[in-house]
Write a protein that holds these residues in place. Structure first.
Motif, PDB file in Angstrom:
ATOM      1  N   GLY B 211       0.831  -1.206   0.000  1.00  0.00           N
ATOM      2  CA  GLY B 211       0.000   0.000   0.000  1.00  0.00           C
ATOM      3  C   GLY B 211       0.853   1.239   0.000  1.00  0.00           C
ATOM      4  O   GLY B 211       2.029   1.195  -0.358  1.00  0.00           O
ATOM      5  N   PRO B 214      -1.466   4.146  -4.971  1.00  0.00           N
ATOM      6  CA  PRO B 214      -2.486   3.398  -5.720  1.00  0.00           C
ATOM      7  C   PRO B 214      -1.842   2.343  -6.618  1.00  0.00           C
ATOM      8  O   PRO B 214      -0.767   2.569  -7.150  1.00  0.00           O
ATOM      9  CB  PRO B 214      -3.175   4.467  -6.574  1.00  0.00           C
ATOM     10  N   ASP B 233      -4.076  -5.600  -0.026  1.00  0.00           N
ATOM     11  CA  ASP B 233      -3.986  -4.155  -0.132  1.00  0.00           C
ATOM     12  C   ASP B 233      -4.147  -3.552   1.264  1.00  0.00           C
ATOM     13  O   ASP B 233      -4.951  -4.047   2.059  1.00  0.00           O
ATOM     14  CB  ASP B 233      -5.131  -3.675  -1.037  1.00  0.00           C
ATOM     15  N   TYR B 235      -4.463   0.286   3.451  1.00  0.00           N
ATOM     16  CA  TYR B 235      -4.734   1.696   3.241  1.00  0.00           C
ATOM     17  C   TYR B 235      -4.568   2.467   4.540  1.00  0.00           C
ATOM     18  O   TYR B 235      -4.973   1.997   5.610  1.00  0.00           O
ATOM     19  CB  TYR B 235      -6.176   1.886   2.725  1.00  0.00           C
ATOM     20  N   PRO B 243      -0.590   3.527   8.256  1.00  0.00           N
ATOM     21  CA  PRO B 243      -1.231   2.334   7.716  1.00  0.00           C
ATOM     22  C   PRO B 243      -2.107   1.705   8.794  1.00  0.00           C
ATOM     23  O   PRO B 243      -1.799   1.836   9.973  1.00  0.00           O
ATOM     24  CB  PRO B 243      -0.055   1.414   7.364  1.00  0.00           C
ATOM     25  N   ASP B 302      -8.492  11.237  -1.349  1.00  0.00           N
ATOM     26  CA  ASP B 302      -8.574   9.957  -2.067  1.00  0.00           C
ATOM     27  C   ASP B 302      -9.991   9.747  -2.578  1.00  0.00           C
ATOM     28  O   ASP B 302     -10.956  10.128  -1.918  1.00  0.00           O
ATOM     29  CB  ASP B 302      -8.210   8.783  -1.138  1.00  0.00           C
ATOM     30  N   LYS B 322     -10.963   0.037  -3.508  1.00  0.00           N
ATOM     31  CA  LYS B 322      -9.566   0.422  -3.675  1.00  0.00           C
ATOM     32  C   LYS B 322      -9.575   1.863  -4.225  1.00  0.00           C
ATOM     33  O   LYS B 322     -10.215   2.123  -5.243  1.00  0.00           O
ATOM     34  CB  LYS B 322      -8.998  -0.535  -4.715  1.00  0.00           C
ATOM     35  N   PRO B 323      -8.924   2.812  -3.535  1.00  0.00           N
ATOM     36  CA  PRO B 323      -8.990   4.184  -4.056  1.00  0.00           C
ATOM     37  C   PRO B 323      -8.492   4.242  -5.511  1.00  0.00           C
ATOM     38  O   PRO B 323      -7.463   3.674  -5.843  1.00  0.00           O
ATOM     39  CB  PRO B 323      -8.058   4.961  -3.125  1.00  0.00           C
TER      40      PRO B 323
END
Lengths: 143, 433
Positions: B211, B214, B233, B235, B243, B302, B322-323
């Protein structure tokens, strides 16, 4: 009958060819002939060297985009009309030439034209029929 | 399902609503009484803590963003005296000032907890060896990964960034089974392993937590195939905790937000009003339990969507997609919205192109130009210009149909674009706007 040629993808910027020749020099590889084709964005450096397989390996290890392909070397007498005779014949037979450049022979009296043609098997056969000598791997790879 | 904290991760939505409501009421009173800039913001908006009686009242509160952190640099938003702060982190920003955050002992415990949930969701246990390849320092990646692995009791290899060949030797010789780093660095590690002639089977790595930037589904496939690992993933952002804000589970259906601590909202970029589930917008978070810097309605920039449906994995925690990019990553070229990640998806589907690229945006007269520099993969046959032109055309037409924008494609030899250990820089905007 065919000889190996290295084609190398290079950036269009100063020093990009020297990077390649530097790697080959360090590996003790002799460059026998070369040509550079350029587009706006990049160039293709084509080389005939004395040890193509080893040259490909050292370049690939350095992450260089290189491919090995087979081309024809046609003997051309060093007299007026000598070049014409070869090209006229290939034209007559309908062989298309994609690119070409000169390879200087160590023997006097003639040079070689390195050619990439659209149908190399047929071109080689035609040249043989006409008794036009071709560059042999032996002559290129001798040291 | 591998759940670190089943009570919190699978709580019913009703119970969660009650918990969030209790926590937000306390959090608002807390910042109002302790943080002067916050009190002023609320007074300006005509709000008092009494107006917030449940999580549903959150929309009444003013937003915070990176400028609040810049204006109050470095400690102006801290809610506790320095004697209670035990760690400081910061991230650089486009405001020109670092965004500085502090952690109390309880904040660090919270961070350990959410990172433990993150790693546990990927199957990490105390039997694992975690290679922490995020940078240690003011950046939160290294320490965040470290704390999560520590909480689980895994063996930590605190290697940080740099010296990739040595990292690979350590991965192999130490028998590391899990790793956390940026996806672009993971790909670089894969590439270097191949270059060093090491068989991926010599490396025991099983999972990667990637992460901090992106990345696309195609890039994930590439990493998993080349390293034979499973990736998750992750974020987060420094301003919220680092994180650990949201994490992925085996269902791979979005990232679970640690909603008992961080409340997510998706906002319409124009009106800043919350949008329904499934609609993309700007992601904002409210920290309900932090002591040092509990930001409320913090705008992340984001872009993502949220869903509150129970996940196939059994967790009830809301999931963010997922951004897809950042409002400040988003480029507007000739009026078209472009995210660099879209270009990446295209390139990963073209075998002759490597996933390394650079977007160069310029303006000639009144017209924006986009040039995409793409590295060729080393085994492309390069003898004929015709072949190269075909590759160029293929990339151009796929970019064109994906972005809805014509771009010039410039092919580069392999390994010419810079490789980075942190976040990759993939855009150069030369326009003087």
């Amino acid at each position: 009958m065919f000889i190996s040629q290295l084609s190398i993808f290079v950036r269009n910027s100063p020093g990009s060819i020297a990077e390649i020749t530097g790697i080959l020099a360090k590996a003790g590889i002799d460059i026998r002939a070369f040509s550079v084709a350029d587009t706006t964005d990049y160039g293709i450096l084509r080389l005939i060297v004395n040890a193509p397989d080893r040259a490909e390996k050292v370049l690939r290890e350095r992450g260089i985009a290189v491919s090995l392909n087979r081309v024809i070397g046609v003997q051309v007498p060093d007299v007026p009309g000598g070049m014409h005779e070869v090209f006229a014949y290939l034209a007559e037979c309908g062989i298309g030439i994609e690119y070409g450049y000169a390879f200087v022979s160590r023997r006097e009296g003639f040079a070689y034209a390195i050619l990439r043609v659209d149908d190399k098997e047929r071109a080689a056969k035609l040249l043989e029929e006409r008794n036009i000598p071709m560059l042999t791997p032996r002559e290129v790879y001798q040291n | 399902m591998k759940c670190w904290n089943p009570e919190m991760e699978t709580m019913s939505r009703d119970e969660l609503h009650t918990l969030q409501s209790e926590r937000i009421v306390k959090a608002v009173q807390y910042v109002y009484s302790r943080v002067n800039p916050y009190r002023k913001k609320m007074e300006d908006a005509g709000i008092t803590p009494g107006d917030i009686r449940s999580i549903d009242d959150l929309v009444k509160l003013p937003f915070t963003d990176k400028y609040d952190l810049a204006d109050n640099y470095p400690y102006g938003l801290f809610a506790v005296p320095m004697r209670e702060v035990i760690e400081l982190h910061a991230s650089s920003g486009t405001t020109g000032r670092q965004k500085v955050v502090g952690y109390t002992r309880s904040d660090l415990d919270l961070w350990r907890e959410v990172m433990a949930r993150t790693f546990a969701a990927g199957g990490v246990t105390k039997d694992d060896i975690m290679h922490v390849s995020y940078g240690y320092g003011l950046f939160t990646g290294g320490f965040g990964g470290h704390y999560g692995a520590e909480r689980i009791g895994a063996a930590i290899v605190p290697i940080g960034t740099g010296n990739t060949q040595r990292q690979i030797t350590v991965l192999r010789d130490f028998g590391c089974t899990a790793i956390c780093c940026t996806p672009s660095y993971m790909l670089y590690i894969a590439e270097t392993i191949e270059k060093m002639g090491i068989d991926p089977d010599e490396i025991k790595l099983r999972v990667g937590f990637l992460g901090a930037e992106p990345w696309t589904v195609e890039m994930r496939d590439d990493i998993e195939r080349r390293l034979r690992i499973r990736t998750y993933d992750i974020y987060g952002l420094t301003e919220v905790i680092g994180p650990g804000v949201a994490f992925e589970c085996d269902a791979r259906a979005g990232l679970h937000v640690n909603e008992d601590h961080f409340y997510p909202e998706i906002l319409d970029p124009d009106t800043l009003l919350p949008v329904p589930d499934g609609t993309q917008g700007e992601l904002a978070f409210t920290c309900m339990t932090k002591e040092c810097v509990p930001l409320l309605r913090y705008r992340t920039r984001d872009i993502a969507a949220v869903t509150h449906e129970t996940c196939a994995c059994g967790r009830t925690l809301a999931r963010i997609s997922k951004p897809v990019g950042r409002t400040d990553d988003m480029l507007i070229i000739r009026g078209v919205n472009v995210f660099p990640s879209q270009v990446e998806s295209v390139l990963l589907n073209i075998p002759e192109a490597s996933p390394y690229y650079m977007l160069i945006i310029d303006r000639v007269g009144a017209l924006d130009t986009l040039e995409i520099q793409v590295e060729l993969t080393p085994d492309v046959p390069v003898d004929q210009i015709r072949t190269l032109e075909t590759i160029q055309k293929k990339i151009r037409s796929q970019v064109d149909s994906t972005l809805g924008l014509a771009a010039a494609i410039r092919l580069l030899p392999p390994q010419t674009l810079p490789r980075v250990e942190g976040k990759a820089k993939r855009v150069e905007d030369r326009r003087k706007l």
